[in-house]
Design a protein around this motif. Structure first.
Motif, PDB file in Angstrom:
ATOM      1  N   ARG A  14       0.972  -1.180  -0.075  1.00  0.00           N
ATOM      2  CA  ARG A  14       0.042   0.033   0.016  1.00  0.00           C
ATOM      3  C   ARG A  14       0.809   1.353  -0.070  1.00  0.00           C
ATOM      4  O   ARG A  14       0.390   2.350  -0.699  1.00  0.00           O
ATOM      5  CB  ARG A  14      -0.952  -0.088   1.135  1.00  0.00           C
ATOM      6  CG  ARG A  14      -2.197  -1.057   1.283  1.00  0.00           C
ATOM      7  CD  ARG A  14      -3.413  -0.389   2.018  1.00  0.00           C
ATOM      8  NE  ARG A  14      -2.732  -0.346   3.382  1.00  0.00           N
ATOM      9  CZ  ARG A  14      -3.643   0.501   4.484  1.00  0.00           C
ATOM     10  NH1 ARG A  14      -4.704   1.023   3.898  1.00  0.00           N
ATOM     11  NH2 ARG A  14      -2.981   0.709   5.441  1.00  0.00           N
ATOM     12  N   ALA A  15       1.679   1.270   0.931  1.00  0.00           N
ATOM     13  CA  ALA A  15       2.780   2.424   0.913  1.00  0.00           C
ATOM     14  C   ALA A  15       3.580   2.729  -0.312  1.00  0.00           C
ATOM     15  O   ALA A  15       3.657   3.811  -0.679  1.00  0.00           O
ATOM     16  CB  ALA A  15       3.888   2.269   1.948  1.00  0.00           C
TER      17      ALA A  15
ATOM     18  N   ALA B 193       0.768   3.962  -3.171  1.00  0.00           N
ATOM     19  CA  ALA B 193       0.525   5.379  -2.710  1.00  0.00           C
ATOM     20  C   ALA B 193       1.369   6.285  -3.045  1.00  0.00           C
ATOM     21  O   ALA B 193       1.270   7.548  -3.500  1.00  0.00           O
ATOM     22  CB  ALA B 193       0.284   5.485  -1.281  1.00  0.00           C
TER      23      ALA B 193
ATOM     24  N   THR C 256      -0.464   5.117   3.942  1.00  0.00           N
ATOM     25  CA  THR C 256      -0.728   5.465   2.722  1.00  0.00           C
ATOM     26  C   THR C 256      -0.712   7.098   2.619  1.00  0.00           C
ATOM     27  O   THR C 256      -0.064   7.492   1.620  1.00  0.00           O
ATOM     28  CB  THR C 256      -2.211   5.260   2.062  1.00  0.00           C
ATOM     29  OG1 THR C 256      -3.175   5.902   3.114  1.00  0.00           O
ATOM     30  CG2 THR C 256      -2.173   3.842   1.989  1.00  0.00           C
ATOM     31  N   ARG C 257      -1.148   7.716   3.722  1.00  0.00           N
ATOM     32  CA  ARG C 257      -1.118   9.363   3.697  1.00  0.00           C
ATOM     33  C   ARG C 257       0.368   9.839   3.406  1.00  0.00           C
ATOM     34  O   ARG C 257       0.793  10.846   2.672  1.00  0.00           O
ATOM     35  CB  ARG C 257      -1.776   9.699   4.947  1.00  0.00           C
ATOM     36  CG  ARG C 257      -1.769  11.355   4.878  1.00  0.00           C
ATOM     37  CD  ARG C 257      -2.504  12.104   5.965  1.00  0.00           C
ATOM     38  NE  ARG C 257      -3.928  11.252   6.126  1.00  0.00           N
ATOM     39  CZ  ARG C 257      -4.901  11.647   7.067  1.00  0.00           C
ATOM     40  NH1 ARG C 257      -4.411  12.577   7.876  1.00  0.00           N
ATOM     41  NH2 ARG C 257      -5.977  10.984   6.933  1.00  0.00           N
TER      42      ARG C 257
ATOM     43  N   LEU D  52       2.063   8.997  -0.032  1.00  0.00           N
ATOM     44  CA  LEU D  52       1.622   9.601  -1.135  1.00  0.00           C
ATOM     45  C   LEU D  52       2.077  11.059  -0.790  1.00  0.00           C
ATOM     46  O   LEU D  52       2.345  11.647  -2.114  1.00  0.00           O
ATOM     47  CB  LEU D  52      -0.137   9.628  -0.718  1.00  0.00           C
ATOM     48  CG  LEU D  52      -0.799  10.422  -2.102  1.00  0.00           C
ATOM     49  CD1 LEU D  52      -0.869   9.679  -3.049  1.00  0.00           C
ATOM     50  CD2 LEU D  52      -2.311  10.625  -1.492  1.00  0.00           C
TER      51      LEU D  52
END
Length: 204
Positions: A35-36, A39, A104-105, A108
């Motif tokens: 996910r990282a 992102a 994720t934040r 991103l």
């Protein structure tokens, strides 16, 4: 697809795949989790949208015409990449061993800022895109098409990088290997950051 578009796609793929800060920051985050990595790749795509917009509306020409502005943006981008490199070197185990729940934040944001603060990307668009606009053809639609091709290539490439790192994750996350890879990516980011800073600092 005409010959010019085929040639442009090949040139763009080479430029996008060239190892640099974008590639390294995707690897760094993909070591944390799939996910990282994904992102971060999406963040780089969002950063490229900034450069596409600048090139299409002609603002990128200002960067080429005003060296001081270019150097200022280069210094900011270099400082951020250097910060990521130093942060990675100071914490070689944490990100891989203990990935955060919400992963994720931050990736991103890192992908977006790393790409968006690199003025060389805007200048690359500005210098390469016009070479593939046929004489007499409307410039705006063609430039938009070329920019979208670059964006699509970048999104696919960096997603592939993130997924490949994740697929190799079991091996890459072994303590000894993880330490070597993480320290390597930290060193690479530090070198890229120093290289970006060298230009504006040498002009002082």
């Amino acid at each position: 697809m005409d010959a010019q578009l085929i040639a442009f796609t090949g040139v763009s793929a080479g430029l996008v795949a060239m190892p640099g800060a974008d590639f390294t920051v995707v690897v760094r985050n993909a070591l944390v989790s799939r996910r990282a990595g994904i992102a971060c790749a999406l963040g780089i795509g969002a950063g490229l949208l900034v450069h596409v917009t600048l090139a299409v509306v002609g603002v990128a020409a200002v960067l080429a015409a005003v060296p001081a502005l270019f150097r200022a943006l280069q210094a900011v981008g270099g400082a951020y990449v250097l910060y990521l490199g130093v942060q990675t070197l100071r914490q070689p185990h944490t990100d891989v061993a203990d990935p955060p729940e919400d992963s994720t934040r931050r990736p991103l944001r890192q992908g977006f800022v790393t790409n968006a603060l690199n003025p060389k990307a805007s200048l690359t668009f500005l210098s390469v895109l016009p070479q593939f606009v046929p004489a007499g053809a409307p410039a705006l639609p063609r430039t938009l098409l070329l920019a979208l091709i670059v964006l699509a290539i970048a999104l696919v490439w960096f997603q592939v990088v993130a997924l490949l790192v994740d697929r190799l994750g079991r091996w890459l996350r072994r303590p000894r290997v993880a330490r070597a890879v993480t320290v390597g990516t930290g060193a690479a980011l530090t070198v890229f950051g120093l290289a970006l800073l060298a230009g504006p600092l040498s002009a002082l």
